[in-house]
Design a protein around this motif. Sequence first.
Motif, PDB file in Angstrom:
ATOM      1  N   GLN A  36      -7.057 -33.395  19.323  1.00  8.85           N
ATOM      2  CA  GLN A  36      -5.852 -34.214  19.418  1.00  8.85           C
ATOM      3  C   GLN A  36      -5.083 -34.313  18.101  1.00  8.85           C
ATOM      4  O   GLN A  36      -3.964 -34.813  18.079  1.00  8.85           O
ATOM      5  N   THR A  37      -5.684 -33.843  17.016  1.00  7.45           N
ATOM      6  CA  THR A  37      -5.009 -33.955  15.722  1.00  7.45           C
ATOM      7  C   THR A  37      -3.647 -33.271  15.733  1.00  7.45           C
ATOM      8  O   THR A  37      -2.658 -33.834  15.258  1.00  7.45           O
ATOM      9  N   VAL A  40      -0.928 -35.103  18.216  1.00  4.61           N
ATOM     10  CA  VAL A  40      -0.479 -36.403  17.716  1.00  4.61           C
ATOM     11  C   VAL A  40       0.309 -36.252  16.418  1.00  4.61           C
ATOM     12  O   VAL A  40       1.282 -36.970  16.181  1.00  4.61           O
ATOM     13  N   SER A 156     -10.105 -39.495  22.083  1.00  6.39           N
ATOM     14  CA  SER A 156      -8.677 -39.486  22.375  1.00  6.39           C
ATOM     15  C   SER A 156      -8.023 -40.844  22.143  1.00  6.39           C
ATOM     16  O   SER A 156      -6.865 -40.922  21.749  1.00  6.39           O
ATOM     17  N   PRO A 160      -4.695 -41.423  18.368  1.00 10.96           N
ATOM     18  CA  PRO A 160      -3.337 -41.857  18.033  1.00 10.96           C
ATOM     19  C   PRO A 160      -3.251 -42.914  16.936  1.00 10.96           C
ATOM     20  O   PRO A 160      -2.503 -42.727  15.962  1.00 10.96           O
ATOM     21  N   GLY A 164      -2.260 -41.874  13.221  1.00 13.08           N
ATOM     22  CA  GLY A 164      -1.009 -42.511  12.802  1.00 13.08           C
ATOM     23  C   GLY A 164      -1.132 -43.173  11.440  1.00 13.08           C
ATOM     24  O   GLY A 164      -0.245 -43.053  10.590  1.00 13.08           O
ATOM     25  N   PRO A 247       1.600 -36.604  24.261  1.00 13.78           N
ATOM     26  CA  PRO A 247       2.321 -37.116  23.088  1.00 13.78           C
ATOM     27  C   PRO A 247       3.711 -36.489  22.927  1.00 13.78           C
ATOM     28  O   PRO A 247       4.671 -37.185  22.590  1.00 13.78           O
ATOM     29  N   ILE A 258       6.308 -41.969  15.768  1.00 12.03           N
ATOM     30  CA  ILE A 258       4.873 -41.968  15.446  1.00 12.03           C
ATOM     31  C   ILE A 258       4.239 -43.338  15.695  1.00 12.03           C
ATOM     32  O   ILE A 258       3.133 -43.448  16.235  1.00 12.03           O
ATOM     33  N   VAL A 261       3.786 -43.929  19.485  1.00 13.59           N
ATOM     34  CA  VAL A 261       2.674 -43.136  20.000  1.00 13.59           C
ATOM     35  C   VAL A 261       1.346 -43.753  19.572  1.00 13.59           C
ATOM     36  O   VAL A 261       0.390 -43.832  20.352  1.00 13.59           O
ATOM     37  N   SER A 262       1.280 -44.222  18.331  1.00  6.12           N
ATOM     38  CA  SER A 262       0.065 -44.874  17.839  1.00  6.12           C
ATOM     39  C   SER A 262      -0.253 -46.136  18.634  1.00  6.12           C
ATOM     40  O   SER A 262      -1.417 -46.435  18.912  1.00  6.12           O
ATOM     41  N   ALA A 265      -0.052 -44.509  23.154  1.00  7.74           N
ATOM     42  CA  ALA A 265      -0.565 -43.268  23.748  1.00  7.74           C
ATOM     43  C   ALA A 265      -2.065 -43.329  24.017  1.00  7.74           C
ATOM     44  O   ALA A 265      -2.592 -42.518  24.788  1.00  7.74           O
ATOM     45  N   TRP A 266      -2.776 -44.292  23.412  1.00  8.86           N
ATOM     46  CA  TRP A 266      -4.220 -44.389  23.626  1.00  8.86           C
ATOM     47  C   TRP A 266      -4.577 -44.962  24.992  1.00  8.86           C
ATOM     48  O   TRP A 266      -5.711 -44.782  25.471  1.00  8.86           O
TER      49      TRP A 266
END
Length: 425
Positions: A36-37, A40, A156, A160, A164, A247, A258, A261-262, A265-266
């Motif tokens: 996921q790096t 994201v 996962s 995020p 982040g 993402p 960002i 999403v942080s 998105a989790w």
Amino acid sequence: MASLVSNLKEHKQIELQWYFVAMVTAAIAISYFDRQTLPVAISAIQRSIPLSDQQFSWLQFAFLIPYALLYAAGGRMLDVLGTRRGFMLIMLWWSVACALHGLAMNFAVLLGARCLLGMGEGGAFPAATRVVAEWIPMHQRSTAMGIINAGTAVGSVLAPPLIGIVLLTSGWRMVFFTSGAIGLAWVVWWWARYRGNNDASIATLDARVVAQYLSFLEIAGMRKVQVLVFAKFMSDSAWYFYLFWLPKYLYDVRGFDIKHVSYYAWIPYAASGVGSFLGGWLSSVLLAKGRSLDFSRKFVLGLSALFMPVVMFVPHVPVGWALLLFSIAFFCQQSWSGLIMTLPADIFPLSAVGSVAGLVGFGGAIGGAIFGVVAGFLLSHGFGYGTLFCIVGTFHIIGFLAILLMEGKVQLLRAPDLLTTSSES
């Protein structure tokens, strides 16, 4: 006195079983954090290395094709080298590969690092399935695999917010260096603590027959294996699309940055962890209540597939409802995934489990690679995410119908059945 010693030994055995399940769960969490790096951090990476939608899809392709090939080869390698040594080498490789992303100066280097990461991570789930087959009794295997599969959600969910934080404080390159270091720490832990189960039926007649008479190609030619590969091909075509493109969808279509999403998105990934555990738990409960292994697995697989089409409504609802629909889909997908990766341990003896699990995962990764490129092509040629959600919403239903109609009964195959099945394939 003898009874006390026996009880203590049994208690120690149970503790070891679930301790090793916890170790594998941590490894799977790290693997999903690592993969996921890139998705994201993509917004930050693009400031240094411009990437189009098509190039982004090729990065996923570069991960998934080696991932698929090494899923199959890694499963066979684990059957040859054993779980302890094989898993250690696998984790060592992918941790170094993840750190190499941080050295990328252009698209080509990023592509190469992604390829190396896929090669390493391909052996993770075959290793996990071998640990389950080696240590966990039949009636608890789906629960154990559900817990392990929940590691995908842990990684996962953490990705995020943690990525982040690193992005906002240290830049995108440090994301990959940190991820690689965590994996190397796990390698030390695994090598120091894991050991094989001397009581596992590795040396049974069935295992010797499989090792002596069935080649990798003969195992691949079995219809039961091919049906599982196809089902995984279909379901993971959808899963990797969600995993890698969610993402980006939130960035491009819903206007997230960002921080957003942080923050949000989790949530679907957290739902996937709950689904992974509850799917395995429900199947184990059905088995404990006297339902057959066949019914206990297929009922939960079918229930999971039934709700996957909810993603078709994502483009037509506000973002809050869209996250809810994603959460339902992620919940059901990982309920499905944990069970389908339990089936190799249910059906095949230990000496073939790594090979079968590797082939099943190979099918899933190939599906994800192909559909990822298709998604990039469609988005680059005027099609919207709505079209893609309508397509992937059908994939689990198709996979389940294949299992229902062509897999036959879910039960442990003995040596005569294996040899007969192989000769008929």
